[in-house]
Design a protein around this motif. Structure first.
Motif, PDB file in Angstrom:
ATOM      1  N   SER A  34       0.744  -1.126   0.010  1.00 51.19           N
ATOM      2  CA  SER A  34      -0.097   0.151   0.036  1.00 51.19           C
ATOM      3  C   SER A  34       0.862   1.151  -0.115  1.00 51.19           C
ATOM      4  O   SER A  34       2.226   1.340   0.000  1.00 51.19           O
ATOM      5  N   ALA A  39       0.363   4.465   5.317  1.00 51.67           N
ATOM      6  CA  ALA A  39       1.074   3.063   5.174  1.00 51.67           C
ATOM      7  C   ALA A  39       2.080   2.773   5.987  1.00 51.67           C
ATOM      8  O   ALA A  39       3.021   3.430   5.995  1.00 51.67           O
TER       9      ALA A  39
ATOM     10  N   GLU B  33      -4.484   5.859   2.995  1.00 56.44           N
ATOM     11  CA  GLU B  33      -3.863   4.846   2.682  1.00 56.44           C
ATOM     12  C   GLU B  33      -4.592   4.268   1.348  1.00 56.44           C
ATOM     13  O   GLU B  33      -5.799   4.181   1.376  1.00 56.44           O
TER      14      GLU B  33
END
Lengths: 162, 63
Positions: A34, A39, B33
């Motif tokens: 990701s 992340a 994300e």
């Protein structure tokens, strides 16, 4: 949301359109690559245990209680054939009428979180709610496992140490 | 008609057929994300202009 996006793309002339139904939370739960601001930060997926005892609504409580005790647990997660979470039986409820059906004694609709929720939020939420664990499900409501406060806190502590 | 797929098929389409991943959630969620390699086109902004960078000959996978 994604089915609507897929349908919209088709109206725009795209002919090879696919809908990843389980979405980002499913991807992150599998620890696949990701990117983005968060992340690499620990999430619920990093602390989840996948050893829950599952049972079905038509089972006698006695059968379920035996399985739960044999596994050294005190909770059973009630799921359907697709493994979607329907309820939970725990603690003293397992000692009730052993001939009763799971459906009649379960606590329906337990709270769940997605696997991509950041771990610090999980810890804070558990502490604020004074609870020791929370169920983790994917976008479709399928059981992934349970995050325990002690595991989540340990993961955060490990990150601090490194 | 678009096809619902699971994770293993997403990976196969990306690796074998040059599948293009599109996150249709709002930008804050994407920025926080997203799947590596995905671009962000929020659902409300899907139109000819915003999708002009996508190759219509390759699979498009939305999530």
């Amino acid at each position: 949301m994604s089915p609507r996006a897929a349908a919209r793309l088709e109206t725009l002339g795209f002919t090879k359109v696919y809908d990843y139904e389980a979405g980002k939370s499913d991807w992150l739960a599998a620890s696949l690559p990701s990117a983005g601001r968060s992340a690499g930060e620990p999430s619920a997926a990093d602390a989840v245990r996948g050893d829950d005892i599952a049972c079905h609504i038509g089972e006698p409580l006695g059968d379920v209680a035996k399985r739960v005790r044999a596994a050294g647990k005190d909770t059973c997660i009630v799921v359907d054939d697709r493994h979607i979470v329907l309820g939970r039986i725990r603690g003293r409820a397992l000692n009730g009428d052993q001939k009763a059906l799971v459906e009649d004694v379960m606590q329906p609709g337990p709270s769940t979180i997605r696997p991509d929720v950041d771990l610090e939020t999980v810890v804070n939420t558990l502490r604020e709610g004074n609870v020791k664990s929370t169920l983790v499900t994917n976008q479709e409501g399928r059981l992934i496992g349970t995050v325990y406060l002690e595991d989540a806190q340990r993961k955060l502590d490990e990150r601090e140490e490194h | 008609m678009f096809i619902p797929i699971r994770r293993d098929e997403v990976q196969r389409l990306v690796e074998d057929e040059g599948g293009q991943l599109v996150e249709v959630l709002p930008p804050p969620e994407y920025e926080s994300e997203h799947i590596e390699g995905a671009i962000n086109i929020p659902l409300k902004e899907l139109d000819h202009e915003t999708t002009s960078g996508l190759d219509k000959d390759r699979p498009v996978i939305v999530y």
